[in-house]
Design an enzyme around this catalytic site. Structure first.
Site, short mmCIF file in Angstrom:
data_model
loop_
_atom_site.label_atom_id
_atom_site.label_comp_id
_atom_site.label_asym_id
_atom_site.label_seq_id
_atom_site.Cartn_x
_atom_site.Cartn_y
_atom_site.Cartn_z
N LYS A 159 0.86 -1.19 0.00
CA LYS A 159 0.00 0.00 0.00
C LYS A 159 0.89 1.23 0.00
O LYS A 159 2.05 1.15 0.43
CB LYS A 159 -0.88 0.03 1.26
CG LYS A 159 -2.10 0.92 1.13
CD LYS A 159 -3.26 0.13 0.55
CE LYS A 159 -4.46 0.98 0.26
NZ LYS A 159 -5.60 0.13 -0.15
N ASP A 199 -7.10 4.15 -4.51
CA ASP A 199 -7.76 4.01 -3.21
C ASP A 199 -8.39 5.39 -2.96
O ASP A 199 -8.64 6.12 -3.93
CB ASP A 199 -6.76 3.62 -2.10
CG ASP A 199 -7.44 3.16 -0.81
OD1 ASP A 199 -7.89 2.01 -0.75
OD2 ASP A 199 -7.54 3.96 0.14
P1 NDP Z 1 -13.05 7.51 -2.97
O1 NDP Z 1 -12.00 8.55 -2.75
O2 NDP Z 1 -13.56 7.28 -4.34
O3 NDP Z 1 -14.31 7.83 -2.04
C1 NDP Z 1 -14.19 7.93 -0.66
C2 NDP Z 1 -15.52 8.33 -0.07
O4 NDP Z 1 -15.45 8.23 1.34
C3 NDP Z 1 -15.89 9.77 -0.37
O5 NDP Z 1 -17.28 9.90 -0.39
C4 NDP Z 1 -15.29 10.50 0.82
O6 NDP Z 1 -15.86 11.76 1.08
C5 NDP Z 1 -15.56 9.53 1.94
N1 NDP Z 1 -14.53 9.67 2.98
C6 NDP Z 1 -13.20 9.55 2.83
N2 NDP Z 1 -12.56 9.81 3.99
C7 NDP Z 1 -13.53 10.09 4.87
C8 NDP Z 1 -13.50 10.45 6.23
N3 NDP Z 1 -12.35 10.54 6.92
N4 NDP Z 1 -14.70 10.66 6.83
C9 NDP Z 1 -15.86 10.60 6.15
N5 NDP Z 1 -15.94 10.28 4.85
C10 NDP Z 1 -14.80 10.03 4.23
O7 NDP Z 1 -12.45 6.17 -2.34
P2 NDP Z 1 -12.91 4.66 -2.57
O8 NDP Z 1 -14.37 4.59 -2.80
O9 NDP Z 1 -12.00 4.06 -3.56
O10 NDP Z 1 -12.54 4.01 -1.16
C11 NDP Z 1 -13.50 3.92 -0.09
C12 NDP Z 1 -13.06 2.84 0.89
O11 NDP Z 1 -12.99 1.58 0.20
C13 NDP Z 1 -11.67 3.03 1.51
O12 NDP Z 1 -11.67 2.49 2.80
C14 NDP Z 1 -10.77 2.18 0.61
O13 NDP Z 1 -9.60 1.79 1.28
C15 NDP Z 1 -11.69 1.01 0.35
N6 NDP Z 1 -11.41 0.19 -0.81
C16 NDP Z 1 -11.28 0.73 -2.06
C17 NDP Z 1 -11.04 -0.08 -3.14
C18 NDP Z 1 -10.99 0.45 -4.53
O14 NDP Z 1 -10.85 -0.36 -5.45
N7 NDP Z 1 -11.11 1.73 -4.77
C19 NDP Z 1 -10.87 -1.53 -2.98
C20 NDP Z 1 -11.08 -2.01 -1.64
C21 NDP Z 1 -11.32 -1.16 -0.62
P3 NDP Z 1 -15.08 13.10 0.68
O15 NDP Z 1 -15.13 13.14 -0.83
O16 NDP Z 1 -15.81 14.20 1.32
O17 NDP Z 1 -13.69 12.96 1.19
O1 2IT Z 2 -7.91 -1.71 -0.70
C1 2IT Z 2 -7.84 -2.21 -1.83
O2 2IT Z 2 -7.95 -3.44 -2.01
C2 2IT Z 2 -7.64 -1.31 -2.98
N1 2IT Z 2 -7.58 -0.11 -2.79
C3 2IT Z 2 -7.46 -1.89 -4.35
C4 2IT Z 2 -6.03 -2.33 -4.57
C5 2IT Z 2 -5.70 -2.76 -5.97
O3 2IT Z 2 -4.50 -3.07 -6.17
O4 2IT Z 2 -6.55 -2.82 -6.85
#
Ligand code: NDP
Ligand code: 2IT
Length: 452
Positions: free
Chosen positions: A125, A165
């Site tokens: 990461k 992420d």
């Molecule tokens: P994005 O940046 O696309 O979206 C994040 C969302 O969460 C936004 O709506 C954001 O609001 C909100 N958010 C972020 N930080 C906070 C906070 N501290 N408090 C409240 N709201 C918050 O990220 P992802 O959708 O990609 O990721 C979301 C979660 O999923 C994370 O935990 C990530 O690690 C996990 N994840 C992502 C993967 C991926 O493929 N993208 C895979 C597996 C897990 P705002 O815009 O206001 O910051």
């Molecule tokens: O938390 C996660 O699994 C991710 N943000 C996706 C990682 C990836 O390599 O696609």
């Protein structure tokens, strides 16, 4: 003191200032007592002590110039946590809260998650405390170029393959990939989440959210239930939340909420496909705030986020299914109790570690089905693995092919977690099942490869 307790004590002594990392380590290690008793060879080889120590940890300076000519200096990180079963793989997070504790917890979780996918992927990461919010495209580009000017020498398509992420989506991956290609003078699959015309995979943008819903569908099926007619609370409004929402609607469920860091919306009529398209445009093109939804749709109300997590927030809405898809520790013990009191049936983690240990205890203690992120959000990295395969083959699979592979992977992860828990007399405990199943594959590989 048991071997697991001793390993935990050591981790706490070494990193007392890393609460998120210790939280993730405690959750995994506490599942491993009986496994370690059954495998004295793991104890002898100090597998646990090695697993909680990253193989390599990089920190670097990221200087960049904003549109007004002012110089800024951010911190960049990449943690290459465990490469026993494949090249390091995991996302990059750009958010002001990023620090070593948060990235180490994410990299540690990634090791077990990637193992559960069944694909040859090690765990890593990285990221930065850079805040993309309010920055122009040019500022984001200059930041990404500076970040990659250091990172490029440490990664490679067979070494370490970053992805997105929080705060890192298609735009950022594009700038990062361009700079890597320029410095390395090579067009390879060094990053995943790429655009469709330059090596990306169909379904990768959708994969984490879709995969989460496929996983929860399997959990519901163990009780002969489906999504049809179920009300669903979703938090976040980013990549994971948007596509979880899309798939819930497709399977006949009714998403009631979404949020961002400023607050949450509750739509009494539910969010349908048309309203979701509006949210996607708001978030992905206009980069606006979720509060605007309540100004636009009369059926919705908006409440601003409280300075401290609050039981009056999103998790007080009465729903059958809860899908936290924003960030770590977004559901505390009180909020979990509020969900339980309102009769929630399933909680599926879309974010990484969104539930505190107290929240998990509350769900499991009250017979609520609960899946940890390392199992239920593994669809994103799994489809990244499929993107890597397509890049190596120099081929593209169709949308249907990738979606079918993703669905099969999620069914297999559900089965592995469910069956492992059952085998150890812990039927229905997905935390235990996912931790043990993910651990065994990595531990066996480490043992076979000697003391490294
Ligand atoms: P994005 O940046 O696309 O979206 C994040 C969302 O969460 C936004 O709506 C954001 O609001 C909100 N958010 C972020 N930080 C906070 C906070 N501290 N408090 C409240 N709201 C918050 O990220 P992802 O959708 O990609 O990721 C979301 C979660 O999923 C994370 O935990 C990530 O690690 C996990 N994840 C992502 C993967 C991926 O493929 N993208 C895979 C597996 C897990 P705002 O815009 O206001 O910051
Ligand atoms: O938390 C996660 O699994 C991710 N943000 C996706 C990682 C990836 O390599 O696609």
């Amino acid at each position: 003191m048991s071997h697991v307790e001793a390993a935990l004590k050591l981790a706490r002594q070494r990193d007392p200032d890393q609460p998120e990392f210790l939280q993730a380590v405690e959750e995994v290690l506490e599942s491993l007592e009986s496994v370690m008793e059954a495998h004295p060879e793991f104890v002898e080889a100090k597998i646990l002590e090695r697993m909680v120590e990253p193989e390599r940890l990089l920190q670097f300076r990221v200087p960049w110039v904003d549109d007004s000519g002012k110089v800024h200096v951010n911190r960049g990180f990449r943690i290459q946590f465990n490469g026993a079963i494949g090249p390091y793989k995991g996302g990059l997070r750009f958010h002001p809260s990023v620090n070593l504790s948060i990235l180490k917890f994410l990299a540690f979780e990634q090791v077990f998650k990637n193992s559960l996918t069944g694909l040859p992927l090690g765990g890593g990461k990285g990221g930065s405390d850079f805040d993309p919010k309010g920055k122009s495209d040019n500022e984001v580009m200059r930041f990404c170029q500076s970040f990659m000017s250091e990172l490029w020498r440490h990664i490679g398509n067979n070494t370490d393959v970053p992805a997105g992420d929080i705060g890192v989506g298609g735009r950022e991956i594009g700038y990062l990939f361009g700079q890597y290609k320029k410095l390395q003078n090579e067009f390879t699959g060094v990053l995943t989440g790429k655009g469709m015309s330059w090596g990306g995979s169909l379904i990768r943008p959708e994969a984490t959210g879709y995969g989460l819903v496929y996983f929860v569908r399997e959990m519901l099926a163990t009780k002969s239930e489906t999504f049809a007619g179920k009300s669903v609370a979703i938090s976040g409004s980013g990549n994971v939340a948007q596509y979880a929402c899309e798939k819930v609607i497709e399977l006949g469920g009714k998403p009631m909420t979404m949020s961002d860091s400023s607050g949450f919306i509750h739509d009494a009529d539910g969010i349908d496909a048309e309203k979701l398209a509006w949210i996607m445009d708001l978030k992905n093109n206009r980069r606006g705030r979720i509060s605007e939804y309540a100004d636009h749709f009369a059926s919705a109300s908006y409440a601003a986020a409280q300075p401290e997590p609050s039981v009056n927030g999103l998790w007080s809405v009465k729903v059958d299914v809860a899908l936290p898809c924003a960030t770590q520790n977004e559901i505390n013990g009180d909020e979990a109790k509020s969900l339980v009191d309102n009769g929630v049936m399933v909680v599926g983690e879309g974010a990484n570690m969104p539930c505190t240990p107290e929240a998990i205890e509350c769900f499991q203690g009250n017979g609520v089905m609960f899946s940890p992120g390392k199992a239920s959000n593994a669809g994103g990295v799994a489809t990244s693995g499929l993107e890597m395969s397509q890049n190596s083959l120099r081929m593209n699979w169709s949308r249907e092919e990738v979606d079918e592979k993703l669905d099969t992977i999620m069914v297999n992860i559900h089965k592995a977690a469910y069956d492992t828990a059952k085998k150890y007399g812990r039927e229905g405990d997905y935390v235990f099942g996912a931790n043990v199943a993910g651990f065994l594959k990595v531990a066996d590989a480490m043992l076979a490869q000697g003391v490294l």
